[in-house]
Design an enzyme around this catalytic site. Structure first.
Site, PDB file in Angstrom:
ATOM      1  CB  VAL A 114     -10.547   4.249   2.419  1.00 32.51           C
ATOM      2  CG1 VAL A 114     -11.518   5.144   3.152  1.00 32.51           C
ATOM      3  CG2 VAL A 114      -9.496   3.709   3.370  1.00 32.51           C
ATOM      4  CG  ASP A 116      -5.863  -4.069  -1.638  1.00 31.25           C
ATOM      5  OD1 ASP A 116      -5.498  -3.649  -0.521  1.00 31.25           O
ATOM      6  OD2 ASP A 116      -6.185  -5.257  -1.846  1.00 31.25           O
ATOM      7  CE  LYS A 154     -10.545   2.955   7.543  1.00 31.92           C
ATOM      8  NZ  LYS A 154     -10.834   1.547   7.195  1.00 31.92           N
ATOM      9  CG  ASP A 158      -7.691  -0.407  10.325  1.00 27.19           C
ATOM     10  OD1 ASP A 158      -8.499   0.369   9.829  1.00 27.19           O
ATOM     11  OD2 ASP A 158      -8.023  -1.504  10.819  1.00 27.19           O
ATOM     12  CD  GLU A 170       1.832   0.936   6.524  1.00 28.61           C
ATOM     13  OE1 GLU A 170       1.300   1.143   5.415  1.00 28.61           O
ATOM     14  OE2 GLU A 170       1.832  -0.177   7.070  1.00 28.61           O
ATOM     15  CG  ASP A 171      -1.358   2.060   2.760  1.00 25.81           C
ATOM     16  OD1 ASP A 171      -0.938   1.668   3.866  1.00 25.81           O
ATOM     17  OD2 ASP A 171      -1.972   1.316   1.982  1.00 25.81           O
ATOM     18  N   GLY A 174       0.777  -1.232   0.000  1.00 26.44           N
ATOM     19  CA  GLY A 174       0.000   0.000   0.000  1.00 26.44           C
ATOM     20  C   GLY A 174       0.811   1.285   0.000  1.00 26.44           C
TER      21      GLY A 174
HETATM   22  C1  PRP Z   1      -2.616  -2.252   5.508  1.00 22.10           C
HETATM   23  C2  PRP Z   1      -1.745  -0.995   5.663  1.00 22.10           C
HETATM   24  C3  PRP Z   1      -0.959  -1.271   6.895  1.00 22.10           C
HETATM   25  C4  PRP Z   1      -1.900  -2.119   7.731  1.00 22.10           C
HETATM   26  C5  PRP Z   1      -2.554  -1.235   8.737  1.00 22.10           C
HETATM   27  O1  PRP Z   1      -1.877  -3.204   4.823  1.00 22.10           O
HETATM   28  O2  PRP Z   1      -0.930  -0.793   4.544  1.00 22.10           O
HETATM   29  O3  PRP Z   1       0.236  -1.992   6.629  1.00 22.10           O
HETATM   30  O4  PRP Z   1      -2.885  -2.663   6.860  1.00 22.10           O
HETATM   31  O5  PRP Z   1      -3.412  -1.973   9.535  1.00 22.10           O
HETATM   32  P1  PRP Z   1      -3.242  -2.055  11.115  1.00 22.10           P
HETATM   33  O6  PRP Z   1      -2.993  -0.662  11.638  1.00 22.10           O
HETATM   34  O7  PRP Z   1      -4.598  -2.602  11.549  1.00 22.10           O
HETATM   35  O8  PRP Z   1      -2.136  -3.002  11.447  1.00 22.10           O
HETATM   36  P2  PRP Z   1      -2.545  -4.533   4.203  1.00 22.10           P
HETATM   37  O9  PRP Z   1      -2.459  -5.641   5.215  1.00 22.10           O
HETATM   38  O10 PRP Z   1      -3.901  -4.204   3.681  1.00 22.10           O
HETATM   39  O11 PRP Z   1      -1.532  -4.891   3.027  1.00 22.10           O
HETATM   40  P3  PRP Z   1      -1.209  -4.110   1.649  1.00 22.10           P
HETATM   41  O12 PRP Z   1      -0.543  -2.807   2.029  1.00 22.10           O
HETATM   42  O13 PRP Z   1      -0.289  -5.032   0.914  1.00 22.10           O
HETATM   43  O14 PRP Z   1      -2.527  -3.880   0.947  1.00 22.10           O
END
Ligand code: PRP
Length: 182
Positions: free
Chosen positions: A155, A161, A133, A105, A101-102, A46
């Site tokens: 989102v 994604d 978030k 959460d 980071e993107d 991401g």
């Molecule tokens: C997303 C995002 C962070 C993580 C945040 O990655 O890029 O790495 O989740 O979530 P958290 O704060 O609850 O730990 P994802 O697992 O969707 O992988 P990706 O970036 O490859 O889509």
């Protein structure tokens, strides 16, 4: 095969807002890290788009690297234990690190990554996230550099994604509710 528009709900952050956000964060980082050896570590997948925009707004001789993380099965999202699928290629000792980071959460992924990187003797470890978030947080984690705060909705776009697609949308959207009904 769906059309790209079918995934898009309302816009949460426009291209203009995202440009302003990356410019502001880049300027702050440039100011805070003058004369310091700075390593930016992007979290795949991401984080790749935000990293590309952010790094061009930082006017310092920075090093860029990426990590890829994966969960240990279904318990990982709650435990926050992540496995490094791809590690950085450079030592962290003697460097100031910013994890890019993107989105944050629950905060579990970054809490774990921050602790892991701290064991490698960097001078400091901070976090820069495009989106946040805070309503979803399970641990007390705050990024030093936060772009845009978003509500607790699914989102997509700007690196984020749905089922592997839509990372390439230049704006941040709420996922269209019809997608989840199918
Ligand atoms: C997303 C995002 C962070 C993580 C945040 O990655 O890029 O790495 O989740 O979530 P958290 O704060 O609850 O730990 P994802 O697992 O969707 O992988 P990706 O970036 O490859 O889509």
């Amino acid at each position: 095969m769906r059309e790209i528009e079918e995934y898009q709900g309302r816009i949460l952050a426009s291209e203009e807002e995202i440009r302003a956000m990356t410019a502001e964060l880049g300027a702050r980082i440039t100011n805070d890290y003058k004369g310091k050896e700075l390593l930016l570590i992007g979290v795949l997948k991401g984080g790749f788009i935000f990293m590309a925009d952010l790094v061009r707004q930082i006017h310092l001789p920075v090093t860029v690297d990426f990590i890829a993380v994966s969960s240990y099965g279904s318990s990982t999202k709650t435990s926050g234990v992540v496995r490094l699928v791809k590690d950085v290629d450079v030592p962290l000792a003697g460097k100031h690190v910013i994890i890019v980071e993107d989105i944050i959460d629950t905060g579990l992924t970054l809490t774990h990554l921050k602790e892991l990187f701290k064991t490698r003797n960097p001078l400091s470890v901070k976090i820069c996230t495009a989106f946040d978030k805070p309503s979803r947080r399970k641990v007390d984690l705050k990024a030093e550099y936060t772009g845009i705060t978003v509500p607790d909705e699914y989102v997509i776009g700007y690196g984020l994604d749905y089922d592997g697609v839509m990372r390439n949308l230049p704006q941040l959207y709420v996922l269209n509710e019809n997608i989840l009904k199918d």
